[in-house]
Design a protein around this motif. Sequence first.
Motif, PDB file in Angstrom:
ATOM      1  N   LEU A 171      12.339   8.202   3.115  1.00 55.29           N
ATOM      2  CA  LEU A 171      12.191   8.179   1.654  1.00 55.29           C
ATOM      3  C   LEU A 171      12.512   6.804   1.084  1.00 55.29           C
ATOM      4  O   LEU A 171      11.858   6.341   0.146  1.00 55.29           O
ATOM      5  N   ILE A 172      13.540   6.140   1.654  1.00 53.75           N
ATOM      6  CA  ILE A 172      13.847   4.778   1.201  1.00 53.75           C
ATOM      7  C   ILE A 172      12.686   3.847   1.520  1.00 53.75           C
ATOM      8  O   ILE A 172      12.270   3.028   0.686  1.00 53.75           O
ATOM      9  N   GLY A 173      12.141   3.961   2.737  1.00 51.73           N
ATOM     10  CA  GLY A 173      11.004   3.138   3.115  1.00 51.73           C
ATOM     11  C   GLY A 173       9.788   3.396   2.240  1.00 51.73           C
ATOM     12  O   GLY A 173       9.091   2.464   1.838  1.00 51.73           O
ATOM     13  N   TRP A 174       9.539   4.667   1.926  1.00 50.74           N
ATOM     14  CA  TRP A 174       8.413   5.009   1.045  1.00 50.74           C
ATOM     15  C   TRP A 174       8.612   4.404  -0.341  1.00 50.74           C
ATOM     16  O   TRP A 174       7.694   3.838  -0.917  1.00 50.74           O
ATOM     17  N   TRP A 175       9.824   4.523  -0.872  1.00 50.02           N
ATOM     18  CA  TRP A 175      10.105   3.992  -2.212  1.00 50.02           C
ATOM     19  C   TRP A 175       9.859   2.485  -2.278  1.00 50.02           C
ATOM     20  O   TRP A 175       9.281   1.977  -3.241  1.00 50.02           O
ATOM     21  N   ALA A 176      10.278   1.755  -1.246  1.00 55.72           N
ATOM     22  CA  ALA A 176      10.149   0.305  -1.273  1.00 55.72           C
ATOM     23  C   ALA A 176       8.748  -0.166  -0.882  1.00 55.72           C
ATOM     24  O   ALA A 176       8.180  -1.064  -1.519  1.00 55.72           O
ATOM     25  N   LEU A 177       8.167   0.440   0.157  1.00 56.90           N
ATOM     26  CA  LEU A 177       6.927  -0.076   0.725  1.00 56.90           C
ATOM     27  C   LEU A 177       5.694   0.383  -0.034  1.00 56.90           C
ATOM     28  O   LEU A 177       4.696  -0.339  -0.103  1.00 56.90           O
ATOM     29  N   SER A 178       5.731   1.591  -0.611  1.00 58.53           N
ATOM     30  CA  SER A 178       4.537   2.092  -1.288  1.00 58.53           C
ATOM     31  C   SER A 178       4.156   1.212  -2.468  1.00 58.53           C
ATOM     32  O   SER A 178       2.980   1.046  -2.786  1.00 58.53           O
ATOM     33  N   ARG A 179       5.122   0.606  -3.123  1.00 61.62           N
ATOM     34  CA  ARG A 179       4.825  -0.275  -4.246  1.00 61.62           C
ATOM     35  C   ARG A 179       4.104  -1.536  -3.772  1.00 61.62           C
ATOM     36  O   ARG A 179       3.190  -2.029  -4.437  1.00 61.62           O
ATOM     37  N   LEU A 180       4.546  -2.054  -2.643  1.00 61.27           N
ATOM     38  CA  LEU A 180       3.869  -3.232  -2.093  1.00 61.27           C
ATOM     39  C   LEU A 180       2.437  -2.897  -1.711  1.00 61.27           C
ATOM     40  O   LEU A 180       1.512  -3.679  -1.976  1.00 61.27           O
ATOM     41  N   LEU A 181       2.232  -1.741  -1.091  1.00 56.63           N
ATOM     42  CA  LEU A 181       0.885  -1.361  -0.680  1.00 56.63           C
ATOM     43  C   LEU A 181      -0.026  -1.143  -1.886  1.00 56.63           C
ATOM     44  O   LEU A 181      -1.235  -1.391  -1.802  1.00 56.63           O
ATOM     45  N   GLU A 182       0.524  -0.674  -2.999  1.00 52.65           N
ATOM     46  CA  GLU A 182      -0.279  -0.532  -4.210  1.00 52.65           C
ATOM     47  C   GLU A 182      -0.809  -1.888  -4.671  1.00 52.65           C
ATOM     48  O   GLU A 182      -1.962  -2.026  -5.077  1.00 52.65           O
ATOM     49  N   ARG A 183       0.039  -2.910  -4.582  1.00 48.62           N
ATOM     50  CA  ARG A 183      -0.400  -4.252  -4.958  1.00 48.62           C
ATOM     51  C   ARG A 183      -1.426  -4.790  -3.973  1.00 48.62           C
ATOM     52  O   ARG A 183      -2.393  -5.444  -4.360  1.00 48.62           O
ATOM     53  N   MET A 184      -1.232  -4.521  -2.690  1.00 48.77           N
ATOM     54  CA  MET A 184      -2.172  -4.989  -1.675  1.00 48.77           C
ATOM     55  C   MET A 184      -3.516  -4.282  -1.792  1.00 48.77           C
ATOM     56  O   MET A 184      -4.541  -4.818  -1.384  1.00 48.77           O
ATOM     57  N   GLY A 185      -3.513  -3.077  -2.362  1.00 47.98           N
ATOM     58  CA  GLY A 185      -4.766  -2.348  -2.502  1.00 47.98           C
ATOM     59  C   GLY A 185      -5.764  -3.051  -3.395  1.00 47.98           C
ATOM     60  O   GLY A 185      -6.964  -2.809  -3.310  1.00 47.98           O
ATOM     61  N   GLY A 186      -5.282  -3.942  -4.259  1.00 46.61           N
ATOM     62  CA  GLY A 186      -6.182  -4.668  -5.137  1.00 46.61           C
ATOM     63  C   GLY A 186      -6.849  -5.856  -4.501  1.00 46.61           C
ATOM     64  O   GLY A 186      -7.717  -6.483  -5.111  1.00 46.61           O
ATOM     65  N   LEU A 187      -6.468  -6.212  -3.274  1.00 42.53           N
ATOM     66  CA  LEU A 187      -7.076  -7.348  -2.607  1.00 42.53           C
ATOM     67  C   LEU A 187      -8.384  -6.904  -1.968  1.00 42.53           C
ATOM     68  O   LEU A 187      -8.385  -6.035  -1.092  1.00 42.53           O
ATOM     69  N   PRO A 188      -9.508  -7.492  -2.351  1.00 43.79           N
ATOM     70  CA  PRO A 188     -10.794  -7.043  -1.802  1.00 43.79           C
ATOM     71  C   PRO A 188     -10.990  -7.507  -0.378  1.00 43.79           C
ATOM     72  O   PRO A 188     -10.726  -8.647  -0.040  1.00 43.79           O
ATOM     73  N   ASP A 189     -11.425  -6.595   0.480  1.00 42.23           N
ATOM     74  CA  ASP A 189     -11.768  -6.930   1.861  1.00 42.23           C
ATOM     75  C   ASP A 189     -13.289  -6.968   1.926  1.00 42.23           C
ATOM     76  O   ASP A 189     -13.934  -6.126   2.537  1.00 42.23           O
ATOM     77  N   VAL A 190     -13.871  -7.979   1.250  1.00 41.58           N
ATOM     78  CA  VAL A 190     -15.293  -7.920   0.910  1.00 41.58           C
ATOM     79  C   VAL A 190     -16.202  -8.047   2.115  1.00 41.58           C
ATOM     80  O   VAL A 190     -17.349  -7.592   2.087  1.00 41.58           O
TER      81      VAL A 190
END
Length: 655
Positions: A171-190
Motif C-alpha cells: 500500500l505504501i508503494g502504491w501510494w508513492a509510485l502510482s502518482r509517478l506512473l500517472e505523470r509518466m502516462g502523459g509521455l507519448p510513445d509515438v
Amino acid sequence: MGALCAVIAIITVIVPFAAGLALLGTVPTGLLAYRCRLRVLLAATIAAGVIAFLIAGLGGFISVIHSAYIGGLTGVVKRKGRGWPTVVVSSFVAGLVFGAAVVAELAIMVRLRHLIFQVMTANVDGILSFMARVHLQGVAAELKRYFVEGLNYWPWFMLGYTTVAIMIVSLIGWWALSRLLERMGGLPDVHKLEVWDGTAGESAQIAPVPVRFDKVRFRYPNTSDDALREVSLDLRAGEHVAVTGANGSGKTTLMLILAGREPTSGTVERPGAVGLGKMGGTAVVLQHPESQVLGTRVADDVVWGLPPGTETDIEGLLSEVGLDVSVDRDTGSLSGGELQRLALAAALAREPALLIADEVTSMVDQSGRDTLLGLLSELPQRHSTALVHITHFDNEAASADRTISLSTQDSTSMVQTTAPPPPTGAIMPRGRATAIELVDVGHEYNTGTPWAKTALRDINLVVEHGDGVLIHGGNGSGKSTLAWIMAGLTIPTAGACLIDGEPIHEHVGAVALSFQAARLQLMRSNVGLEVASAAGFPRYDERRVIAALGAVGLEPEIADRRIDQLSGGQMRRVVLAGLVARSPRALILDEPLAGLDAPSQRGLLRLLAQLRRERGLTLMVISHDFVGLEEVCPRTVHLRNGALEPLSAATGGMP
C-alpha cells in the motif's frame, strides 16, 4: 532498467543507513510493468537479481525481488485502470504466498530458525527491560508471556506477520509510485510498434508483400491533426519505391504502418504476417542507427536475433554494404556512417521480403552514398526484395521504379547533391583573434589494448574569431572525434587543443556542440524548459526564452510545444536556440543538414550565415552535404584517415 534497479539495491546494502532508498528501486520496475509486457519485467528482474547477488550478496538479491514485486504490482494494476481495492486483495494473496514460503524455509532450515528466534528474543528482552525501567513491569510481563506463547505457534505467527508486512509495504508503494506512473502516462510513445498483422495472427505465414493501402490515415494519440494524410498505394514483390516529402509530411509514420502498426482509418491488406525482424519478413533500417545497433561486436550485431543454427556469411554481408572493418571491432568505436552500414548488413542477414530504408544515407559520405544507393537499387533484382526507400535526395528518388510523394510541394523540396568544395588550408592568419588552436593533436581509442585504434594524428588547425570552417571527410576519418576534442568533451591523447592559451577541456561550455542527432540533445519535456535549461535561464523566464527562439527563427508559440511534436528541422533550431543563448566562443555543428528537406536546409543555412555575419559567431560545420554552405563556411579542411590532407594533395598541386 534492470541495471538501474540493481544499482539501487546494491547501494541500500553496502551504504550504511541507506535502506530507505530501496523504495527508489520500485520506480524502474514499475515503469516496465506499466509500459511493457510481463516478460520484460521478468527479464529485467532476473538480470538485476544476478547483478545484485554477485556484488552485494543475498541482501541485494532480496532487495531486487521486493522492488520487482512492488513495482510490478503497481504497474500492472495501474495499466489495467484498477485502484487500491485491487492492491489490497492482490497484496493479501501475495502475503500469504510469501508467508507460506518463509514458513517452509524455516521448517527446513532449523538452525536458521533458532538463530532468528534468538535475535527476536534479544530484541524483545531489550524492549521489556526499557519498559521495566519506566515502571511498566506488569505490561512487560504480559508481553513476555504472549511472546513466548507465540513462539510455540511460530508458523502461524510468521504467516500472519509476513502477510501484514507485505500488505503494508504494498500500500505504501502504491501510494508513492502510482502518482509517478500517472505523470509518466502523459509521455507519448509515438513510435512504438504494436503487434498487429491485419487479419493474420502471429502464427500465420510470414508474407508482408504484396501490400495494399486503401485510404489509410494515421493520427497519434492526443493530437488534433493527422500525421499521415489519406494514402492509397500498392507495393509488389521485388519493387523499388521511393517515398519523398517535406519534414513532417508523414514519411516515418508511413514506415511504421508498413512495419505493422495499425492505421487510424483505412485498410491494409497483406497475404500474411508482417514478420518484423524475422527471416523472410520485414526489415527496417532507421535514420539514426544508434537506436538499433545492439551487439558489442560487429559480428554479434549482424546475427543478433537470428534463429539458432542460421548460417550467415558475416564478412560477405559487410563487404556487400561497404563496411571494411574487422568482425571483432567494437561497435562503440564506429562512426555514424559505419553504424548505418552495419544496420543495413544486419537487415540483409534476415533475407527480408520487404526492406524499409528510412534516410539511410543521411549520415554517410558521398562515396558511401553511391555504394549504398547501388546496393539498394540492386536489391529487388538480386534478392527479390521489395524496397521502400524514404529519402530527400533527388538522385536517390530517380533510381527507384516509381516515387510516392507525401508532400504538396514541388521538386524544390528535394535535396540536390554536389561535389565538396576545395580545401583552403588549416592555418590562414588574417590578423583576427584566435578562437581555437589545435597543436599536434592526436587521439587513440582503447589505448594499450589489442583493440587500440588511432582516430586522429598530427592535427594542426587555427580557427579565428568569426571564422566559418567546413570539416569534411569520409566516414571514420575522425570528424566527430575532432569535434568532441574542440568542444572540450574529449581530452586528446597527444598534443593540445587550446582556447586563450589554455587546454579547452578546462573550459567546457566555452565551445558549444550540436550533435548529429538533435533529439539526443533535447532532455526536457517541452521547448520552453529545454531552451531555459540549455541557456542557463531561470526556469520561467519566458521573455528570454522567446527572444532565444526568435533568434533562430522560431515563433513564440512553439515554447509550449512538447519536444516529440517537433519536426527534425525544428528540433535542430531548438538545440541552436539554447546553445546560442549561452553566447559561446564558438559553435560546432555535427551533420546539421542530415535528414532535413531542401527548404529546411536552406532556412537553417540562412540562419547560420546570419549568426556568423551579425553576431560574429565562430562556426565549425561537419557535413557530407555542401549545397549552400559557401556563405556559412568560407574555409574548408579535409580529413582522411585521421589526418588533415595537405593542400597540394587535395587540390592536385594547385596553389
